[in-house]
Design a protein around this motif. Structure first.
Motif, PDB file in Angstrom:
ATOM      1  N   LYS A  40      21.510  31.736  64.272  1.00 18.74           N
ATOM      2  CA  LYS A  40      20.034  31.957  64.250  1.00 18.74           C
ATOM      3  C   LYS A  40      19.241  30.507  63.889  1.00 18.74           C
ATOM      4  N   ARG A  41      20.218  29.647  63.277  1.00 20.43           N
ATOM      5  CA  ARG A  41      19.609  28.399  62.774  1.00 20.43           C
ATOM      6  C   ARG A  41      20.821  27.325  63.074  1.00 20.43           C
ATOM      7  N   TYR A  64      24.729  23.029  52.500  1.00 22.14           N
ATOM      8  CA  TYR A  64      25.691  24.435  52.872  1.00 22.14           C
ATOM      9  C   TYR A  64      25.327  25.096  51.730  1.00 22.14           C
ATOM     10  N   SER A  65      25.406  24.883  50.604  1.00 21.84           N
ATOM     11  CA  SER A  65      24.971  25.700  49.298  1.00 21.84           C
ATOM     12  C   SER A  65      23.680  26.273  49.299  1.00 21.84           C
ATOM     13  N   LEU A  66      22.631  25.396  49.532  1.00 27.73           N
ATOM     14  CA  LEU A  66      21.348  25.778  49.541  1.00 27.73           C
ATOM     15  C   LEU A  66      21.176  26.904  50.613  1.00 27.73           C
ATOM     16  N   TYR A 102      19.885  32.115  53.018  1.00 28.12           N
ATOM     17  CA  TYR A 102      19.790  33.192  53.757  1.00 28.12           C
ATOM     18  C   TYR A 102      20.867  34.275  53.749  1.00 28.12           C
ATOM     19  N   ASN A 103      22.281  33.713  53.421  1.00 24.60           N
ATOM     20  CA  ASN A 103      23.053  34.755  53.017  1.00 24.60           C
ATOM     21  C   ASN A 103      23.394  35.820  54.057  1.00 24.60           C
ATOM     22  N   LEU A 155      12.372  31.745  58.130  1.00 24.96           N
ATOM     23  CA  LEU A 155      13.137  32.760  58.517  1.00 24.96           C
ATOM     24  C   LEU A 155      13.268  32.981  60.067  1.00 24.96           C
ATOM     25  N   GLN A 156      12.686  32.314  60.963  1.00 24.41           N
ATOM     26  CA  GLN A 156      12.540  32.369  62.191  1.00 24.41           C
ATOM     27  C   GLN A 156      14.076  32.138  62.801  1.00 24.41           C
TER      28      GLN A 156
END
Length: 980
Positions: A69-70, A264-266, A271-272, A222-223
């Motif tokens: 998605k991203r 990566y952690s951020l 999003y998880n 969130l797009q």
């Protein structure tokens, strides 16, 4: 009144008429030469530097489900692959997080960049999928001159933080983007630039933190089809400032690894959803010297780590599985070169890619249409998709490249009367239908192979249409140069040799040959070609190229009768003459090719002068054994000059050497003055010395010039030391320096008009200015060049003296029998040596103390004894004048030699242009549109320099004629002494 001439007894009025006709013809020839070289010089932009980008294609929508998605793109500017993958001195790896990703989560390899390995073209290749647009040369390589599509354009939204030189290229005009850059002032080479990378991450982290309070930002994040781009400049800045082996650069590798971990952690924490793909790479590497741009592996090899949604997991392999394919990447390095053992990654599959391949990889991971200008190939080894989706992804990639081909084909076909299609893709539609059929029957392997073959053909077709006009244009330009050289040869033969008189005596020669029909046919041909070009909507310069070429060959064909009779005349000559002609031609071409290669290898001049010193020594010992001093002097002078082309082009400061050079120049001048005054009993020196002429107007002139040279040496020391202490140029010192330079340039006009006297005065006259503009060894080069020029004059004078001693020599018979009305004799075949030696010495003046093709290779500190306040025009004028002084010495010696051996100077000028154009044609084919910007720029400069010589040499001849026009050559013949 009647006078004798090459055609018998000729009326004075006839000679005057011929002289006027010759002057008009030569004026026209010079104007034609200037126009031709100016127009043909522009041809390289139509041939080599046309943009490959076309518009009007529609994006190809993918027919598969997007795996991500991203996507996050992290680009560590200037990060070398080896410094990223190898361990430090303690055995610890500098990128522990990304190394764990390689081993557990994703794929890795080396991304191969194509020169020029610079930041803008590197990022364009990564994000837009095509390599440097060669038409960027018209923008000084500062920007892409043509609009292009990119992954950011196709995304729903792009978030970008980083350098002000990179981020605005892609996001500046992009409405669906959120971006920010730090000020240019942050890029300080005196500091550790890793804080720039931290700034980019802080901006991203701040944006995500604000999303908790700002619904709009939260909605934006969130797009789907979201791209996040962080440009990390720290490695590049630290590499330039501290070199890639420094602790600061190597520590910056750890910084970008830590940033990748925090990004990566951020994102995973925000999003998880396991729908984020990550790509870590670099735009280019960094050489050991802290630079980049060329095609060295340290610049082209960059790290690539890909993980996350849609990316395959690591694949363990054994060393037996490793394959060394013959496929070569865009940087010309072999595919799958063995992984260095110190990287510790032998057991994990490595997949190398071309830099532009990352673009279709990003598009595929996001399920976006590939940018319409991309030429990248989708690297399937990185994609974790089922077979059907893989085929669809490759087919979309293929169609996107094929659309570019079809657009280029349509544009060329619509503007061509006789279109030549790219035959391998004549049936492309049936191939597409066949692929669709194979997909429908689920024969994915065959469909994949056919799609990849079609993609390869489409890329070949793009190159075909990019170079569609090359053969025509290069043929026209080459024919034009050859035609120009033939015109020069015909003019020299007709105007400056005895051939016209000999040919008129030929029984087959007919003066009734009508050239009007030739001109009529030439005009008709030119008109037809121009109409065809207009119908094809060709650029205006195409008309100029062809018109020039047709005009030149029309001129040549109008001399058909002369050429035919000349051929018969040569066939009637003795075999020894033909052998001599061929030998001189071969030697001339060899020397010219040596000069071509010397533009990139200055040390060739060292070998040239070492060998010349030996050959000239033996030759002169054989010719004039009673004068052993001359051969020894010639050899020593050549060997002395040979040292300078081994020295660095960047001249180090050495004021003591400049001061010593002043003393050397005075000694050389004093030796020449002594020779001039004490050689009255030596017949060998009579032609070049001024004794027994009228009493000099200024008997103390030499002493005044020597004093000015000494004073300039003193001012070099005084001005430099005062400026160093006070950090400024004293006004009195500035006034003295300007006065010395201006006054010394006028004094040679007051010297005696004997050849040696005048040239010595010119040498001493230019010396003070050159010394005041010198900072190092170039001051010694000035004296060494003068010694070689003196050797040239002594060599020619020795040949002349020997010929006079040997009355039966053809050289002397020509001298006595064929003296023209301007006191010049006819040119002979052996006279080609004079323009050849001139070409060598003229080019030594180019490269003896640097590289004239790049003004930047000369130190601006050269002008600090005249001005220190920044004034670009005055500083540039002083710097260029300094560069011109060695040229003017060579031109003065050349002019003096033409007077000494009594040959027409303009005739030799045309031979110089003829020889230089042989080099011009070679440089025309050496122009590059690939490689580093320096390599491309130098190839253009070399071609431009040689093209400009038709004007450059003529202007210098005109300027130096002020000093050399009244040089008097004493005749040593009995008749002349009796007449006196």
């Amino acid at each position: 009144m009647r006078v004798g001439g090459i055609l018998g007894t000729i009326e004075t009025s006839t000679i005057v008429t011929k002289k006027k006709w010759l002057k008009r013809r030569e004026m026209g020839l010079v104007v034609l030469g200037v126009a031709l070289h100016a127009v043909y010089m522009l041809s390289i932009f139509d041939i080599y530097f046309k943009t490959p980008i076309v518009h009007g294609m529609d994006p190809v929508p993918p027919r598969f489900t997007a795996p991500a998605k991203r996507l996050v793109l992290l680009v560590a500017d200037g990060l070398r692959a080896d410094k990223f993958y190898e361990p430090d001195s303690e055995g610890n790896y500098r990128a522990p997080f990304l190394r764990s990703v390689i081993k557990n989560q994703g794929r890795w390899g080396v991304s191969h960049a194509r020169p020029p390995t610079e930041s803008r073209p590197g990022h364009v290749a990564l994000i837009a999928g095509f390599y440097e647009d060669p038409s960027a040369v018209t923008k000084g390589w500062k920007a892409n001159p043509v609009e292009f599509d990119s992954v950011f354009n196709q995304s729903r939204h792009t978030i970008s933080f980083g350098s002000p030189d990179i981020v605005p290229i892609f996001c500046g005009a992009l409405p669906h983007s959120t971006w920010n850059t730090y000020p240019h002032d942050f890029e300080d080479f005196a500091t550790d630039a890793s804080f720039l990378d931290e700034w980019s991450f802080d901006q991203l982290q701040s944006l995500f933190n604000r999303s908790n309070q700002d619904p709009k930002i939260n909605e934006l994040l969130l797009q789907d089809n979201l791209v996040i781009f962080l440009h990390l400049l720290g490695c590049d800045s630290n590499g330039h400032a501290h070199r890639p082996f420094s602790s600061i650069y190597l520590n910056n590798v750890k910084v970008v690894d830590h940033i990748a971990e925090r990004v990566y952690s951020l994102l995973e924490g925000f999003y998880n959803d396991n729908h984020t793909a990550y790509i870590f790479t670099a735009d280019h590497g960094m050489s050991d010297k802290g630079s980049h741009g060329d095609g060295h592996p340290t610049n082209t090899d960059t790290p690539l780590v890909v993980w996350g949604a849609g990316v395959r997991y690591p694949r363990p392999i054994s060393k037996i599985d490793h394959s060394d394919h013959v496929f070569r990447f865009i940087d010309e390095h072999a595919h799958d070169m063995p992984t260095p053992a110190e990287w510790g990654l032998d057991g994990i599959e490595r997949v190398d890619v071309n830099q532009a391949d990352i673009t279709p990889l990003m598009s595929t991971l996001l399920g976006l249409p590939c940018p319409v200008n991309s030429v990248g190939n989708l690297p399937l080894e990185y994609i974790n998709m089922n077979e059907a989706d893989k085929v669809e992804a490759v087919l979309a990639n293929t169609k996107q490249i094929l659309n570019q081909f079809l657009r280029k084909s349509h544009i060329k076909q619509s503007n061509s009367l006789r279109f030549k299609p790219f035959k391998p893709l004549a049936q492309y539609s049936s191939i597409l239908d066949q692929i669709e059929h194979l997909i429908s029957v689920r024969d994915y392997e065959a469909a994949m192979k056919l799609s990849e073959n079609l993609r390869s053909l489409a890329l070949q077709g793009l190159h075909y249409f990019q170079t569609y006009d090359w053969l025509m244009l290069m043929s026209v330009i080459t024919l034009g140069y050859i035609g120009w050289m033939v015109c020069l040869v015909l003019h020299v033969l007709q105007s400056y040799t005895s051939l016209p008189g000999n040919i008129l005596k030929e029984p087959a020669f007919s003066q009734r040959y009508n050239s009007g029909k030739v001109y009529l046919c030439g005009c008709l041909l030119m008109g037809v070609i121009c109409i065809v070009l207009m119908l094809e909507h060709s650029p205006p310069l195409y008309h100029a190229y062809i018109a020039m070429t047709v005009f030149l060959w029309t001129q040549i064909l109008s001399e058909y009768q002369f050429i035919l009779t000349l051929w018969r005349h040569l066939r009637g000559r003795k075999f020894n003459y033909i052998v001599q002609l061929l030998a001189i031609s071969i030697v001339s071409i060899f020397i010219l090719e040596l000069l071509v290669h010397s533009f990139t290898k200055r040390e060739l001049y060292t070998w040239c002068f070492l060998i010349t010193g030996v050959v000239a020594c033996f030759y002169l010992f054989n010719k004039i054994p009673q004068r052993p001093g001359i051969p020894i002097f010639v050899s020593v002078a050549c060997w002395f000059l040979s040292v300078f082309t081994l020295m660095p082009a960047e001249i180090p400061d050495n004021n003591q050497l400049v001061i010593v050079s002043g003393a050397m120049i005075i000694i050389i001048g004093a030796a020449a003055r002594w020779l001039d005054l004490h050689s009255e009993r030596n017949n060998c020196w009579l032609s070049i010395c001024s004794h027994e002429l009228k009493k000099p107007r200024f008997p103390m002139l030499f002493h005044l010039q020597a004093l000015l040279v000494g004073l300039s040496s003193v001012m070099v020391s005084v001005s430099t030391s005062h400026r160093t202490e006070k950090k400024e140029l004293h006004g009195v010192h500035q006034l003295i320096n300007w006065s010395i330079a201006g006054f010394s340039l006028v004094l040679p006009l007051l010297s005696e008009n004997g050849l040696l006297s005048r040239l010595t005065s010119i040498f001493l006259g230019f010396a003070p200015t050159f010394l005041l503009l010198s900072i190092g060894y170039e001051a010694v080069f000035y004296g060494a060049l003068a010694l070689v020029l003196m050797s040239w004059i002594l060599f020619e004078n020795s040949l002349l003296y020997f010929s006079k001693e040997n009355k039966s020599s053809p050289y002397m018979r020509n001298m006595e029998e064929h003296i023209l009305e301007n006191d010049s004799r006819d040119l002979q075949l052996s006279d080609v040596r004079i323009p050849l030696v001139f070409m060598v010495l003229f080019n030594v003046a180019f490269f003896g103390t640097g590289n004239f093709a790049s003004i930047a290779s000369f130190e601006i500190s050269s002008v600090y004894r005249f001005i220190t306040i920044f004034s670009p025009f005055l500083m540039a004028a002083l710097l260029i004048f300094k560069l011109f002084i060695p040229f003017m010495l060579v031109i003065c010696a050349f002019s003096a030699i033409t007077k000494l051996v009594r040959v027409p100077r303009l005739g030799l000028y045309f031979l110089v242009i003829l020889l230089s154009d042989v080099m011009t044609i070679h440089f025309f084919f050496l122009v590059r549109n690939k490689g580093s910007w320096m390599e491309i720029g130098n190839s253009i400069s070399h071609f431009g320099i040689m093209s400009a010589q038709v004007v450059f040499v003529l202007l210098l001849l005109a300027v130096t004629n002020i000093y050399t026009k009244d040089i008097h050559i004493r005749s040593t013949s009995p008749s002349s002494r009796k007449a006196r």
